[in-house]
Each structure stands twice: as C-alpha cells, then as structure tokens.
Design an enzyme around this catalytic site. Structure first.
Site, PDB file in Angstrom:
ATOM      1  N   PRO A  45      17.373  39.911 105.258  1.00 31.49           N
ATOM      2  CA  PRO A  45      17.285  38.618 104.565  1.00 31.49           C
ATOM      3  C   PRO A  45      15.970  38.466 103.826  1.00 31.49           C
ATOM      4  O   PRO A  45      14.900  38.797 104.355  1.00 31.49           O
ATOM      5  CB  PRO A  45      17.404  37.607 105.708  1.00 31.49           C
ATOM      6  N   CYS A  46      16.065  37.961 102.592  1.00 29.46           N
ATOM      7  CA  CYS A  46      14.892  37.937 101.718  1.00 29.46           C
ATOM      8  C   CYS A  46      14.193  36.592 101.678  1.00 29.46           C
ATOM      9  O   CYS A  46      13.152  36.463 101.041  1.00 29.46           O
ATOM     10  CB  CYS A  46      15.307  38.321 100.294  1.00 29.46           C
ATOM     11  N   GLN A  47      14.741  35.561 102.333  1.00 33.64           N
ATOM     12  CA  GLN A  47      14.200  34.209 102.132  1.00 33.64           C
ATOM     13  C   GLN A  47      12.725  34.102 102.478  1.00 33.64           C
ATOM     14  O   GLN A  47      11.988  33.334 101.868  1.00 33.64           O
ATOM     15  CB  GLN A  47      14.997  33.194 102.962  1.00 33.64           C
TER      16      GLN A  47
END
Length: 596
Positions: A81-83
């Site tokens: 996940p890149c958040q």
C-alpha cells in the site's frame, strides 16, 4: 516451448500487475491481499483475465502462514500500500512513510523473498517513496533487499509513456542476480519514444464506451456547494480558473487553496492527471460533459481490459482501480524482465542506464508558462481600479446563526476600511481588537483594511471573532470562506495579513490565538513541551492530549501524532493562523500513545 515462469503475487489488489504479467507470459500461481473486495475481484477473473488455476488467499501479509505459499517460485511481484508515501498523506500534514505501519509492509515482502529465493522480484510504489523521512525510508528498503543477495535497480516511469491515457508516475524496483544492470523498457509513446508517437488521449480511449441511463444517474454532478462551477471550468483546468491570478473577475478561490484535482475537468485531447482511489465530491478527473466518470471509463483510463470484473459497489470498484498498477506499464515491465532475466525474447527497446526521461523537464516548462500567465494578469490588472472585494450595500447585518444565535455583528464601511463590532456580551468591556489587511489576490498594493472588535468575556468568543471574519468574507466577496484567502496549510499563499491583535484579556484561548496569528508559527513543528510550558497552567490541563483537545475545541487546527499518524511523536503543529469556521470538520482521535 519455454518453461513457465512460476510467479507469486503479493499485495495483489485489483490485479493490475497480475494482468500485465499474465499477458506477457508469466504463470501467476498464487495471489494474496488482505482486502476482501480485492480478493473477490481476483476470484471473479480466474480464467478470464487471470490464470484459471490461480489460488487466491485473503490474508494479512504480516500474519500469513508461509506454508500456504507455493514453492519453486521464479518471480515475485507486488506493490505494498502506497498511502503512507503518497500525496494524499502530504495533504494531511506529511507523508508518514514508515511511521505508518503500512510503510513497513516491505519487511514482510522481504521475508517472502528471503524464504522463496526467486530469480527476481518487482516492487512497485509511488514516487513519493523517494522523499519520505528525508529519503531514509527508500534507503532502508533498498538496503533490506540488497542484504538478501540481490542487485537492485530502480526507476520512475510514467504510465502515459506506455499507452495509458493518464499521467501516473510510479517507482519500479527490480531485484535480480545478474552480473550486469537491468535495463528498463523504453517509452513507446511520447517525446521519449523512438518514433515520437503521440500519447493516447482520454477522449480516444473512452470514445466507444456506451453511456446508459443508469450511468447518467450514477454520474450526475449536480447538487453540491461547488456543482454550479464545473460547467464554467475549461477542459484541462481546475479550480484555479476561478482565482485572481488566472484573471477571474470575481475570484472564488485563493491561489493554491485547493489541490490540483479539485474541480479538475479532463481534456479529451490529452491524457488525464492521476486517478486516485478515494475521490471526494469535487475531485477529478471529471468528464468534459460536466459529470463524474463511469466505472467503465475509469477502467479504460487505468488500462484495464473491458472484461476485467471488479467486485463491489461503485466506490469499491473505483477504489480498487485507483489503487492498482496500470496493467499496460506492468506488461512492458514484464517483457523486460522476461527477456533479460529469463532469456525469453520480447522484442522491445530499452533505456540506457544514463538516459533521463523528460517528464520532469516538461513540468518545469509548464511551470514557466504558468508564471508567464500570472505575470500577464498582473500587468493587465494594473490598469484596473476595482477591487476583488465589493463594499457596496454592506452596512449592517445580523450574525448568521451558525456563529452564535444571540450575537449581533454590526458592519460599517469607510472608504477602504471596514469595521466589524461583534457583541457577544454587550455590557462587557472591549476584550479584543483584530486588524487585518486583505489584498485583491493579484496586486499587493491594493488592500482593504478590516478591524474586528469583539465585546465578550468567554473562551469561545475567539471562535466568534474569526467566524465574523469568515462571514464577512462570504458576504462581501465571491470567496466561499476565510480558508480560501489563506490557501491550504501545506503550501499557503495568503492574500491577507494580520497587522495587529490588541487584547485586553487573560483568557487562554485569546492568548493562544495571538501565538497562532504569527504566520511563522503555523505549519511548523514545535516540541510538545513548548505547548505544555506555555499553556499548561493557563488552561489548567495536566497532559498534552487534554490540552490539545481543549485547543481543538476552540477550533484551532492543532495537529499531533495522536490526530495524524504522519506527524512524528513528540511534536505538534497548528495548521492555520485562525480558528476554523464551523463548517470545517475537526476530529480528535487518540490512538493509545503516551498522553504526557
């Protein structure tokens, strides 16, 4: 016939990487994600866009039993996940990076690589991963992979260079054990391609998609605070169209008071800006027909095959699409890996190690053009005498209910000066007098002076004072709030200044307000001890969280680790030099950390 390349997919999401690698001839045997909707999407597409024999496991990678993983794996692909590294994190006060537990999921990726020892792996993430925590996060990731015995190469690639009608820059890391560098695929579209093939425009990409009556109902943009503005936005532009710097005659927004996707309308003749996973009500790209995009259009813009099925309602489908890797760029990466690492010809062109792609240069050229536009507007406005603020018919009005039901606000004007008397407690002495100068947004030599006098004796009167300013802004200008005059706290461009705050009270909220009114004290970190030392006794609070909660109750946008994981522990910041208007939501979450 070549041997199948046995591939494992981690953090599989909606299947963007998987589709690209399957199309390039990789045999994806196993895919896992902790999100239920994503796993259902993967299952729906077995034998469709994905391997018919694909095993899908819904697991948290940090607790998965490694015994369920297939053995003899040649290749591992995945993008955690890149958040925690993304622009969306910076909007909230800073990208958290490894401060967020999602930023540490690469460690689980490393554990799987160490266990299965594939010939190579692909790790994808946002460009912002290079910068979080001053670059230390990225160095830790590279070092961790290198420690497993792999040579590491990385590059930023833009999806529009590979046939996607969308500007989408992403970081791709390839780990391998070759004795020579891995080369990345050369762009096949755009100025960096061999034949300078034009980019795929969004209009061309979606032109043949049917638009049904149900689509019409689902994509209706009407019925919101800013809905009537969208038809006025030219294709390819956003809310900046309504700013003084773009020459709008009655500005509605201050420059950079919103993010670039706010009221962003797609231009059918070019690729669009990056799709995001959880768009807000006014978040683009929005269709040039003044509506939201359909799910089918989202899929095309992200590069998914039309027959790839997404599980869930509209929001769930858009979330999966926006979080996915573009299958088309995944396809070209897969071909490059297939040829160089596994020796299977792919017939594609490669970038040299020292080749520099031109997207950053083009951004610089665009910025120069923007500055030229702003300068032209300034020169034109030097010939005008009208303010962006109008004073006609602005004498007296009753304070709106949302400020204080039993308060009256009397406004008088005198040339270029406006006086506001706010009566919170009419029999009380003058408690505070606020002096502001508000500029027209283009020429700093034109201003309106505002004097706000508050008559009251309670802590919450500081809120009423600032809400009086907010009400005045809404009443006498085309701006929708005081926030619009300041800009977003991460990159403020204020078109007002606070010249003085004369207070004759020891009320803590007014004392803290004076600290915040210095713009230099906003959007910067102060130690928690600073807050406690200066206001603990004044507010009679024994620990930091109680004090922070008290200040936020007076609408000061105070942020700390307990309210936003992206902010380091031990510090706090105040986002704005004023108390927020009542229509701005404020939440306070305590995550269980030490309150002291």
């Amino acid at each position: 016939m070549s041997k199948p390349i046995r591939t494992l997919s981690l953090f599989s999401g909606g299947g963007g990487l998987d589709i690209g690698f399957e199309q390039a001839g990789f045999d994806i045997l196993f895919a896992t994600d902790f999100n239920h909707e994503c796993c259902e999407t993967l299952k729906l597409n077995k034998g469709n866009t994905l391997n018919p024999n694909l095993i899908v496991e819904e697991h948290d990678i940090t607790t998965i039993d490694f015994d369920v993983l297939p053995q003899d794996i040649d290749m591992i692909i995945g993008g955690p996940p890149c958040q925690s590294f993304s622009a969306s994190g910076r909007r909230a006060g800073g990208a958290a990076g490894k401060l967020d537990k999602r930023g540490n999921l690469f460690k689980s990726y490393c554990e799987v690589v160490e266990l299965l020892q594939p010939q190579a792996f692909l790790f994808e993430n946002v460009r912002g991963i290079l910068a979080t925590n001053k670059g230390q996060d990225f160095q830790d990731i590279v070092s961790s992979f290198a420690a497993l015995g792999y040579k590491i190469e990385h590059r930023i690639l833009d999806a529009e260079d590979y046939g996607v009608p969308q500007q989408r820059e992403r970081m791709f890391i390839v780990g391998h054990k070759m004795d020579h560098p891995f080369l990345y695929p050369k762009p096949v579209f755009g100025p960096d391609s061999t034949d300078k093939k034009p980019y795929v425009s969004v209009g061309k990409a979606i032109e043949d998609i049917p638009f049904t009556e149900q689509d019409r109902q689902e994509t209706n943009f009407a019925g919101g605070k800013y809905s009537e503005l969208l038809p006025l936005v030219p294709p390819g532009e956003n809310y900046l169209h309504f700013t003084a710097k773009r020459g709008y005659p009655e500005p509605i927004f201050a420059y950079r008071s919103r993010f670039s996707d706010f009221l962003y309308k797609a231009n059918p003749d070019t690729p669009v800006k990056t799709l995001i996973a959880s768009p807000g009500k006014y978040t683009g790209p929005l269709h040039w027909d003044n509506r939201y995009l359909t799910v089918s259009e989202y899929k095309r813009i992200q590069g998914f095959p039309d027959n790839h099925i997404f599980f869930g309602d509209r929001s769930a489908q858009i979330r999966q699409i926006g979080n996915s890797v573009c299958p088309k760029i995944a396809y070209y990466m897969a071909l490059a890996i297939k040829e160089q690492i596994f020796g299977i010809p792919s017939n594609i062109e490669y970038l040299n190690e020292d080749d520099v792609l031109s997207f950053d240069k083009r951004k610089g050229q665009k910025a120069q053009k923007t500055r030229a536009i702003h300068q032209a507007v300034i020169e034109q406005n030097k010939l005008k005498a009208d303010y962006s603020f109008t004073l006609e018919d602005f004498q007296t009005f009753v304070t709106p209910t949302l400020i204080c039901e039993d308060s009256n606000m009397y406004v008088t004007t005198n040339g270029e000066e406006v006086s506001i008397d706010v009566y919170c407690a009419p029999q009380s002495p003058i408690e505070a007098k606020l002096y502001l100068s508000v500029f027209d947004g283009v020429n700093m030599d034109r201003e309106i002076k505002l004097i706000v006098t508050v008559w009251g004796c309670q802590e919450q009167d500081i809120q009423t004072m600032w809400n009086a300013v907010d009400a005045w802004v809404k009443h006498c200008s085309s701006f929708r709030s005081l926030v619009e005059l300041y800009g977003h706290f991460t990159e403020p461009h204020p078109i007002f200044k606070i010249t003085n705050f004369d207070i004759k009270t020891d009320l803590p909220s007014f004392q803290f307000a004076k600290h915040c009114m210095n713009f230099d004290n906003c959007s910067v970190y102060f130690p928690k001890e600073h807050l406690m030392a200066m206001w603990k006794d004044t507010f009679k609070k024994d620990n930091f969280v109680e004090l922070a909660r008290s200040l936020r109750s007076y609408r000061f946008d105070l942020r700390c680790h307990e309210t936003n994981i992206a902010i380091p522990q031990g510090v706090y910041m105040v986002a704005y030099p004023f108390a927020l208007p009542y229509d701005k939501q404020m939440n306070f979450f305590v995550r269980g950390e030490d309150d002291t």
